[in-house]
Design a protein around this motif. Structure first.
Motif, PDB file in Angstrom:
ATOM      1  N   SER A 140       0.761  -1.281  -0.032  1.00 28.44           N
ATOM      2  CA  SER A 140      -0.106  -0.045   0.003  1.00 28.44           C
ATOM      3  C   SER A 140       0.936   1.250   0.048  1.00 28.44           C
ATOM      4  CB  SER A 140      -0.858  -0.112   1.332  1.00 28.44           C
ATOM      5  OG  SER A 140      -0.205  -0.562   2.395  1.00 28.44           O
ATOM      6  N   LYS A 141       0.427   2.281  -0.734  1.00 24.59           N
ATOM      7  CA  LYS A 141       0.954   3.572  -0.812  1.00 24.59           C
ATOM      8  C   LYS A 141      -0.120   4.693  -0.336  1.00 24.59           C
ATOM      9  CE  LYS A 141       2.442   5.814  -4.658  1.00 24.59           C
ATOM     10  NZ  LYS A 141       2.678   5.851  -6.040  1.00 24.59           N
ATOM     11  N   ARG A 142       0.391   5.650   0.280  1.00 27.89           N
ATOM     12  CA  ARG A 142      -0.647   6.585   0.799  1.00 27.89           C
ATOM     13  C   ARG A 142      -0.637   7.606  -0.330  1.00 27.89           C
ATOM     14  NH1 ARG A 142      -1.249   9.319   6.799  1.00 27.89           N
ATOM     15  NH2 ARG A 142      -3.087  10.810   6.108  1.00 27.89           N
ATOM     16  N   LYS A 155      -6.501   8.453   1.213  1.00 21.11           N
ATOM     17  CA  LYS A 155      -6.653   7.644  -0.049  1.00 21.11           C
ATOM     18  C   LYS A 155      -5.262   6.857   0.029  1.00 21.11           C
ATOM     19  CE  LYS A 155      -7.004   8.955  -4.937  1.00 21.11           C
ATOM     20  NZ  LYS A 155      -7.011   9.922  -6.062  1.00 21.11           N
ATOM     21  N   LEU A 156      -5.801   5.658  -0.221  1.00 22.56           N
ATOM     22  CA  LEU A 156      -4.542   4.594  -0.597  1.00 22.56           C
ATOM     23  C   LEU A 156      -4.558   4.079  -1.873  1.00 22.56           C
ATOM     24  CD1 LEU A 156      -4.433   2.396   2.785  1.00 22.56           C
ATOM     25  CD2 LEU A 156      -3.223   4.800   2.177  1.00 22.56           C
ATOM     26  N   GLU A 157      -3.189   3.623  -2.414  1.00 25.56           N
ATOM     27  CA  GLU A 157      -3.162   2.977  -3.712  1.00 25.56           C
ATOM     28  C   GLU A 157      -2.580   1.591  -3.130  1.00 25.56           C
ATOM     29  OE1 GLU A 157      -0.180   4.350  -6.444  1.00 25.56           O
ATOM     30  OE2 GLU A 157      -1.376   3.332  -8.407  1.00 25.56           O
ATOM     31  N   LEU A 158      -3.279   0.423  -3.634  1.00 26.24           N
ATOM     32  CA  LEU A 158      -2.801  -0.771  -3.193  1.00 26.24           C
ATOM     33  C   LEU A 158      -2.263  -1.631  -4.692  1.00 26.24           C
ATOM     34  CD1 LEU A 158      -4.666  -0.029  -0.694  1.00 26.24           C
ATOM     35  CD2 LEU A 158      -5.135  -2.471  -0.380  1.00 26.24           C
ATOM     36  N   ILE A 159      -1.007  -1.980  -4.605  1.00 21.35           N
ATOM     37  CA  ILE A 159      -0.417  -2.418  -5.892  1.00 21.35           C
ATOM     38  C   ILE A 159      -0.066  -3.946  -5.496  1.00 21.35           C
ATOM     39  CG2 ILE A 159       1.461  -2.343  -7.265  1.00 21.35           C
ATOM     40  CD1 ILE A 159       1.571   0.770  -6.659  1.00 21.35           C
ATOM     41  N   ARG A 160      -0.546  -4.751  -6.355  1.00 20.68           N
ATOM     42  CA  ARG A 160      -0.483  -6.096  -6.197  1.00 20.68           C
ATOM     43  C   ARG A 160       0.943  -6.568  -6.037  1.00 20.68           C
ATOM     44  NH1 ARG A 160      -3.236  -9.153 -11.114  1.00 20.68           N
ATOM     45  NH2 ARG A 160      -1.347  -8.294 -12.011  1.00 20.68           N
ATOM     46  N   LYS A 161       1.320  -7.402  -5.065  1.00 18.95           N
ATOM     47  CA  LYS A 161       2.595  -8.156  -5.092  1.00 18.95           C
ATOM     48  C   LYS A 161       2.760  -9.152  -6.043  1.00 18.95           C
ATOM     49  CE  LYS A 161       2.671  -7.863   0.187  1.00 18.95           C
ATOM     50  NZ  LYS A 161       2.506  -8.566   1.305  1.00 18.95           N
ATOM     51  N   GLN A 162       3.972  -9.227  -6.379  1.00 19.65           N
ATOM     52  CA  GLN A 162       4.426  -9.983  -7.544  1.00 19.65           C
ATOM     53  C   GLN A 162       3.962 -11.595  -7.276  1.00 19.65           C
ATOM     54  OE1 GLN A 162       8.453  -9.740  -8.354  1.00 19.65           O
ATOM     55  NE2 GLN A 162       8.294  -9.919 -10.622  1.00 19.65           N
ATOM     56  N   GLU A 163       3.993 -12.059  -5.999  1.00 26.41           N
ATOM     57  CA  GLU A 163       3.822 -13.582  -5.891  1.00 26.41           C
ATOM     58  C   GLU A 163       1.999 -13.719  -5.740  1.00 26.41           C
ATOM     59  OE1 GLU A 163       5.400 -11.430  -3.871  1.00 26.41           O
ATOM     60  OE2 GLU A 163       4.708 -11.670  -1.897  1.00 26.41           O
ATOM     61  N   SER A 169      -4.901  -5.838 -10.543  1.00 26.67           N
ATOM     62  CA  SER A 169      -3.514  -5.271 -10.687  1.00 26.67           C
ATOM     63  C   SER A 169      -3.268  -4.164  -9.349  1.00 26.67           C
ATOM     64  CB  SER A 169      -3.317  -4.515 -11.936  1.00 26.67           C
ATOM     65  OG  SER A 169      -4.046  -3.327 -12.258  1.00 26.67           O
ATOM     66  N   ARG A 170      -4.375  -3.347  -9.311  1.00 28.31           N
ATOM     67  CA  ARG A 170      -4.269  -2.581  -8.096  1.00 28.31           C
ATOM     68  C   ARG A 170      -5.576  -1.943  -7.846  1.00 28.31           C
ATOM     69  NH1 ARG A 170      -3.725   3.474  -9.627  1.00 28.31           N
ATOM     70  NH2 ARG A 170      -5.062   3.704 -11.853  1.00 28.31           N
ATOM     71  N   LEU A 171      -5.536  -1.376  -6.488  1.00 30.22           N
ATOM     72  CA  LEU A 171      -6.898  -1.033  -5.767  1.00 30.22           C
ATOM     73  C   LEU A 171      -6.493   0.501  -5.615  1.00 30.22           C
ATOM     74  CD1 LEU A 171      -7.893  -3.784  -3.352  1.00 30.22           C
ATOM     75  CD2 LEU A 171      -8.493  -3.532  -5.868  1.00 30.22           C
ATOM     76  N   ILE A 172      -7.670   1.650  -5.550  1.00 28.47           N
ATOM     77  CA  ILE A 172      -7.602   2.681  -5.120  1.00 28.47           C
ATOM     78  C   ILE A 172      -8.630   2.760  -3.867  1.00 28.47           C
ATOM     79  CG2 ILE A 172      -7.858   5.051  -5.415  1.00 28.47           C
ATOM     80  CD1 ILE A 172      -5.390   4.453  -6.871  1.00 28.47           C
TER      81      ILE A 172
END
Lengths: 253, 396
Positions: A140-142, A155-163, A169-172
């Motif tokens: 997650s990234k703020r 507001k967060l951006e969640l980026i899928r981990k490689q595994e 692929s991502r969530l906002i």
């Protein structure tokens, strides 16, 4: 006096806000996770699917959850077509079993089944899974705080981990600062992180058994131009549930 | 017929009375089905209507009673001459004068399909009466299931109930021991089953032992006393194992059973399968089935082999086969798919495009086409007839 009260209230409101500035994305998502995953819970909900042609399909289901979402059991009550069908999910939905009452058959499903639409709705089994997915499957990234649906939000951006095997692929995510409940989540395409697939909007926030709860959630499917509404009819938290409830034996009852 | 209607009337009366007292939950469905197939230069049609009435009652917290009553009527072509579907080589094996006996009859039926009570105590569940017996992890074929044979193009359709006493004893949360006794005329002829089911990591598994009389028939000899083909009952002892789980993100399952026969050759059956759902919602499944009772080429098929398959005494006629199923939800309400069944042994193949449509909240419509592409004499030869099925089911 009025002035004093007003400034006192202002201080109370500002203090959490000031603290919130310090919260990292990981801390926020951990709090979201904690809100979702109570020790045990019981819910009765109504799911209404609105199709592209405007037709409606309504399902009523009961669900039980234990060990902070690690164990889940869902049983359909309506319509007659699916009555008594049940789904057991263990290990945060890594193990799934489905029960079909007319044949009394229990079928083990692999985790790819989580991608399938739940009873043709805009929710997949993955969307309905435990809140741990936000931590296990994404980093997650703020982003900059915003107002959303009339609420002060992180507001967060969640980026899928490689595994991760997540289908997104991502969530906002917009999270209400006051109670750490997501008010809006945007789900982006598996292969194209810029392509918005679905948007979830939560509303009707209430405190049940001391726990903030969104009683209504609508999933808008931008891809198919459909929507599904999930309304909680009844909810209880931290009730006594035994492990026996989350077994194949119980699935058949 | 008159008796059936009287029984139905009586049943409605009793149910109505119980329902009025809110003791029994009543539900079920009405199903209307059309089936058509082109045979030789003709097109046969069979219509059926089925009313299934389910009753369920929690008599106490620990005792449940459940039953279902089926009433089925058939219309159209109710007598199918099996010989119409067989190749000249096989027809040559029909004993002279016995031709009229190779007929499948679809007669109206009224029957109690399932009727059982279940006692659920802390340490066990005891189920007594006519009940569903579902064994194994296979989707189309179940080597461990000596009680049922699934319909190849409609494998999830419900199976008939079997009279049995069943005891399920949970051992911890992950293990269950099941003992089942399905009585026949003598203890020796009755079916006995014991099964251990458990879980290791993300895999379910089961071990099973069954003893059951297999009631084969010799379709080249006639028993004048019973006015039926000669029955050749034989004791069958089975040891089997099954598993289901996940490997590399794909669903996997396997099922194996070895059968010791009293007088004929021992044989084994094996199923391995895998499935996967793509992100774009398309679902794909593949299942392989080996039955060493089956033959390796169509030239070896006999009249008895064919008849045993038609009479659902044997699962397949060929030794090795593969089932492939691809399905995609084209809208929220419609799933389109294709089933493809391929006999590796004789090189024939059937294509079955399928559509499932949720017409309304409690009405489902299912339709499929059945296209056989094999050469004459093979399992899926065009002699088997190309046609389709349309079914509407209304739940109440």
């Amino acid at each position: 006096m009025k002035k004093l009260l007003a400034s006192g209230l202002m201080v109370l409101l500002l203090v959490p806000a000031a603290f919130s500035q310090e919260l990292t994305a990981d801390e926020i998502i951990q709090k979201v996770n904690d809100q979702f995953n109570t020790e045990t819970s019981y819910g009765k909900s109504k799911m209404t699917i609105v199709t592209t042609s405007g037709q409606k399909r309504t399902f009523v289901q009961e669900s039980w959850s234990k060990d902070r979402g690690e164990k889940n059991l869902v049983r359909y009550l309506e319509p007659r077509r699916v009555k008594d069908q049940a789904v057991l999910m263990l290990n945060h939905a890594d193990d799934i079993w489905m029960f079909f009452p007319r044949t009394q058959r229990v079928r083990k499903l692999a985790s790819h089944a989580k991608k399938q639409k739940m009873q043709g709705s805009d929710f997949s089994y993955e969307d309905m899974g435990s809140g741990d997915a936000f931590i296990d499957d994404f980093t997650s990234k703020r982003l900059e705080d915003e107002q959303k649906e009339g609420q002060d939000c992180y507001k967060l951006e969640l980026i899928r981990k490689q595994e991760s095997s997540s289908s997104y692929s991502r969530l906002i995510m917009w999270i209400i600062k006051e109670n750490f409940l997501p008010v809006v989540i945007e789900y982006y395409d598996d292969n194209d992180p810029a392509y918005l697939l679905k948007t979830m909007v939560a509303s009707d926030f209430r405190v049940i058994d001391g726990i903030p709860t969104s009683m209504k959630v609508v999933m808008f499917n931008q891809n198919d131009n459909t929507q599904t509404e999930m309304e909680l009819l009844e909810v209880k938290y931290n009730i006594t549930l035994t492990d026996d409830l989350f077994t194949e034996r119980s699935l058949k009852k | 017929m008159k008796k059936s209607l009287q029984l139905l009337f009586l049943l409605f009366l009793v149910i109505g009375s119980l329902a009025a007292q809110e003791k029994v939950e009543i539900f079920g469905y009405f199903e209307s089905q059309y089936m058509g197939t082109g045979v030789k230069n003709d097109y046969y049609q069979l219509f059926s209507n089925k009313l299934r009435l389910d009753l369920k009652s929690d008599l106490t917290e620990k005792i449940t009673f459940a039953a279902n009553f089926d009433y089925i009527t058939y219309h159209g072509k109710k007598e199918w001459d099996i010989l119409d579907f067989l190749s000249p080589d096989i027809l040559a094996q029909v004993p002279p004068g016995m031709e009229p006996f190779y007929v499948l009859n679809f007669s109206n039926r009224t029957f109690l399909d399932n009727a059982y009570f279940r006692l659920s105590l802390k340490h066990f569940d005891l189920t007594v009466g006519k009940q569903q017996i579902s064994l194994g992890t296979g989707y189309v074929w179940n080597p461990m299931d000596v009680f049922n044979i699934k319909e190849l193009v409609d494998p999830t359709y419900e199976q008939p109930g079997h009279n049995a006493v069943r005891l399920d004893v949970p051992v911890g949360n992950a293990y269950t021991i099941t003992a089942l006794y399905s009585p026949d005329d003598t203890w020796k002829n009755s079916a006995k089953l014991i099964q251990l089911k458990g879980r290791i990591s993300h895999f379910d598994y089961s071990l099973i032992a069954i003893e059951k009389v297999w009631r084969f028939h010799d379709y080249t000899q006639f028993d004048l006393e019973k006015m039926n083909f000669l029955e050749l009952p034989e004791q069958r002892r089975l040891l089997g194992a099954s598993t289901a789980g996940e490997l590399f993100g794909m669903g996997v399952w396997a099922e194996f059973a070895y059968n010791w026969m009293d007088s004929t050759d021992d044989f084994y059956e094996l199923v391995v399968g895998t499935d996967y759902t793509f992100d774009f919602q398309t679902y794909i499944m593949l299942e392989y089935y080996r039955n060493t009772l089956g033959k390796t080429d169509y030239e070896q098929y006999t009249l008895n082999d064919w008849m045993r398959v038609f009479a659902a005494e044997q699962k397949t006629i060929s030794k090795d086969q593969v089932y492939i199923f691809v399905q995609h939800p084209v809208t929220d309400l419609i799933n389109l798919g294709v089933q493809s069944i391929f006999s590796i042994s004789d090189g024939s193949m059937a294509l079955v495009p399928v559509m499932n449509y949720s017409f309304s909240e409690n009405i489902d419509i299912m339709a499929y086409l059945n296209i056989n592409l094999g050469k004459e004499g093979s399992v899926f030869s065009s002699n088997m007839g190309n046609g389709g099925m349309l079914r509407a089911r209304i739940y109440f």
